[in-house]
Motif scaffolding. Structure first.
Motif, mmCIF file in Angstrom:
data_model
loop_
_atom_site.group_PDB
_atom_site.id
_atom_site.type_symbol
_atom_site.label_atom_id
_atom_site.label_comp_id
_atom_site.label_asym_id
_atom_site.label_seq_id
_atom_site.Cartn_x
_atom_site.Cartn_y
_atom_site.Cartn_z
ATOM 1 N N LEU A 17 -2.969 -5.034 -1.481
ATOM 2 C CA LEU A 17 -3.917 -4.621 -2.518
ATOM 3 C C LEU A 17 -5.331 -5.100 -2.217
ATOM 4 N N THR A 18 -5.463 -6.313 -1.721
ATOM 5 C CA THR A 18 -6.788 -6.872 -1.417
ATOM 6 C C THR A 18 -7.543 -6.000 -0.423
ATOM 7 N N ASP A 19 -6.836 -5.482 0.573
ATOM 8 C CA ASP A 19 -7.474 -4.649 1.596
ATOM 9 C C ASP A 19 -7.379 -3.155 1.282
ATOM 10 N N LYS A 20 -6.945 -2.839 0.058
ATOM 11 C CA LYS A 20 -6.848 -1.443 -0.410
ATOM 12 C C LYS A 20 -5.952 -0.588 0.483
ATOM 13 N N LEU A 21 -4.922 -1.216 1.051
ATOM 14 C CA LEU A 21 -3.925 -0.463 1.798
ATOM 15 C C LEU A 21 -2.916 0.176 0.841
ATOM 16 N N ALA A 22 -2.864 -0.319 -0.382
ATOM 17 C CA ALA A 22 -1.979 0.212 -1.420
ATOM 18 C C ALA A 22 -2.738 0.261 -2.734
ATOM 19 N N ALA A 23 -2.387 1.248 -3.545
ATOM 20 C CA ALA A 23 -2.960 1.344 -4.888
ATOM 21 C C ALA A 23 -2.111 0.559 -5.881
ATOM 22 N N CYS A 24 -0.818 0.458 -5.610
ATOM 23 C CA CYS A 24 0.119 -0.203 -6.528
ATOM 24 C C CYS A 24 1.321 -0.696 -5.737
ATOM 25 N N VAL A 25 1.833 -1.847 -6.125
ATOM 26 C CA VAL A 25 3.069 -2.370 -5.547
ATOM 27 C C VAL A 25 3.958 -2.831 -6.692
ATOM 28 N N LYS A 54 2.800 2.281 -3.327
ATOM 29 C CA LYS A 54 2.217 3.626 -3.395
ATOM 30 C C LYS A 54 0.905 3.634 -2.630
ATOM 31 N N SER A 55 0.801 4.600 -1.701
ATOM 32 C CA SER A 55 -0.364 4.651 -0.835
ATOM 33 C C SER A 55 -0.538 6.058 -0.288
ATOM 34 N N ARG A 56 -1.214 6.136 0.871
ATOM 35 C CA ARG A 56 -1.462 7.408 1.554
ATOM 36 C C ARG A 56 -0.896 7.326 2.971
ATOM 37 N N SER A 57 -0.456 8.452 3.486
ATOM 38 C CA SER A 57 0.220 8.460 4.790
ATOM 39 C C SER A 57 -0.662 7.930 5.911
ATOM 40 N N GLU A 58 -1.970 8.164 5.848
ATOM 41 C CA GLU A 58 -2.838 7.688 6.929
ATOM 42 C C GLU A 58 -2.952 6.162 6.965
ATOM 43 N N LEU A 106 -0.142 4.226 6.575
ATOM 44 C CA LEU A 106 1.197 3.706 6.869
ATOM 45 C C LEU A 106 1.220 2.760 8.063
ATOM 46 N N GLU A 107 0.523 3.090 9.123
ATOM 47 C CA GLU A 107 0.516 2.222 10.303
ATOM 48 C C GLU A 107 -0.057 0.846 9.962
ATOM 49 N N ALA A 108 -1.142 0.819 9.200
ATOM 50 C CA ALA A 108 -1.754 -0.454 8.801
ATOM 51 C C ALA A 108 -0.847 -1.217 7.836
ATOM 52 N N ILE A 109 -0.187 -0.506 6.929
ATOM 53 C CA ILE A 109 0.755 -1.146 5.996
ATOM 54 C C ILE A 109 1.888 -1.787 6.786
ATOM 55 N N THR A 110 2.446 -1.034 7.729
ATOM 56 C CA THR A 110 3.554 -1.547 8.541
ATOM 57 C C THR A 110 3.132 -2.791 9.313
ATOM 58 N N ALA A 111 1.971 -2.737 9.941
ATOM 59 C CA ALA A 111 1.475 -3.892 10.704
ATOM 60 C C ALA A 111 1.293 -5.108 9.803
ATOM 61 N N ASP A 120 12.771 -11.110 10.973
ATOM 62 C CA ASP A 120 12.527 -10.675 12.350
ATOM 63 C C ASP A 120 12.275 -9.170 12.414
ATOM 64 N N VAL A 121 13.027 -8.431 11.601
ATOM 65 C CA VAL A 121 12.919 -6.969 11.575
ATOM 66 C C VAL A 121 12.794 -6.529 10.111
ATOM 67 N N PRO A 122 11.604 -6.626 9.537
ATOM 68 C CA PRO A 122 11.472 -6.235 8.130
ATOM 69 C C PRO A 122 11.618 -4.722 7.945
ATOM 70 N N GLU A 123 12.247 -4.365 6.854
ATOM 71 C CA GLU A 123 12.364 -2.951 6.494
ATOM 72 C C GLU A 123 11.007 -2.443 6.027
ATOM 73 N N VAL A 124 10.533 -1.399 6.665
ATOM 74 C CA VAL A 124 9.338 -0.681 6.220
ATOM 75 C C VAL A 124 9.654 0.790 6.431
ATOM 76 N N ILE A 125 9.974 1.481 5.340
ATOM 77 C CA ILE A 125 10.266 2.909 5.443
ATOM 78 C C ILE A 125 9.413 3.653 4.430
ATOM 79 N N SER A 126 9.085 4.877 4.772
ATOM 80 C CA SER A 126 8.167 5.667 3.963
ATOM 81 C C SER A 126 8.791 7.003 3.609
#
Length: 136
Positions: A54-62, A89-93, A95-100, A109-115
């Motif tokens: 949220l701080t970096d505006k990668l998501a609007a809501c969690v 909740k976010s935007r597809s563009e 996703l890469e930054a959210i995942t990182a 070790d392997v966190p779940e990140v699915i969209s």
């Protein structure tokens, strides 16, 4: 038995409905909203990830949803854990930054990140997601 004119009328109606649905979906899809799911072992970690996104505006809501029981394969054994689910909740563009970011902050070790795509919904809410996430 259906006459040719009735069949043609039904085909024309179905075609119009298809085009209307595709147009509506395209308008919503062009804004490319997504829901991203991440499991976490504790509320503290969930809050840490939520605040970071949220701080970096990668998501609007969690949303942090408690009470998840996960069963999964890990190192050739079936394991189970009590977890919480983050619904981001976010935007597809983004996703890469959210995942990182999740991989960087998460303790697994392997966190779940699915969209999954958000195919529709309250247009004002979808616009709110757009307005409250990072623009490029």
């Amino acid at each position: 038995m259906l006459s040719i004119s009735k069949v043609a009328g039904r085909v024309a109606y179905a075609s119009r409905r298809y085009i209307q649905n595709r147009t509506t979906m395209s308008a919503s899809a062009s804004s490319a909203k997504i829901a991203v799911y991440v499991t976490v072992p504790s509320k503290e970690l969930g809050v840490k990830i939520a605040n970071s996104l949220l701080t970096d505006k990668l998501a609007a809501c969690v949303n942090i949803i408690p009470g998840i029981e996960s069963y999964y394969w890990w190192e050739n054994k079936i394991e189970s854990d009590s977890e919480l689910l983050l619904m981001i909740k976010s935007r597809s563009e983004l996703l890469e930054a959210i995942t990182a970011r999740v991989v960087e902050v998460h303790e697994y070790d392997v966190p779940e990140v699915i969209s999954v795509p958000i195919l529709g919904g309250n247009e004002k809410y979808l616009k709110w997601i757009q307005d409250n996430t990072k623009s490029f």
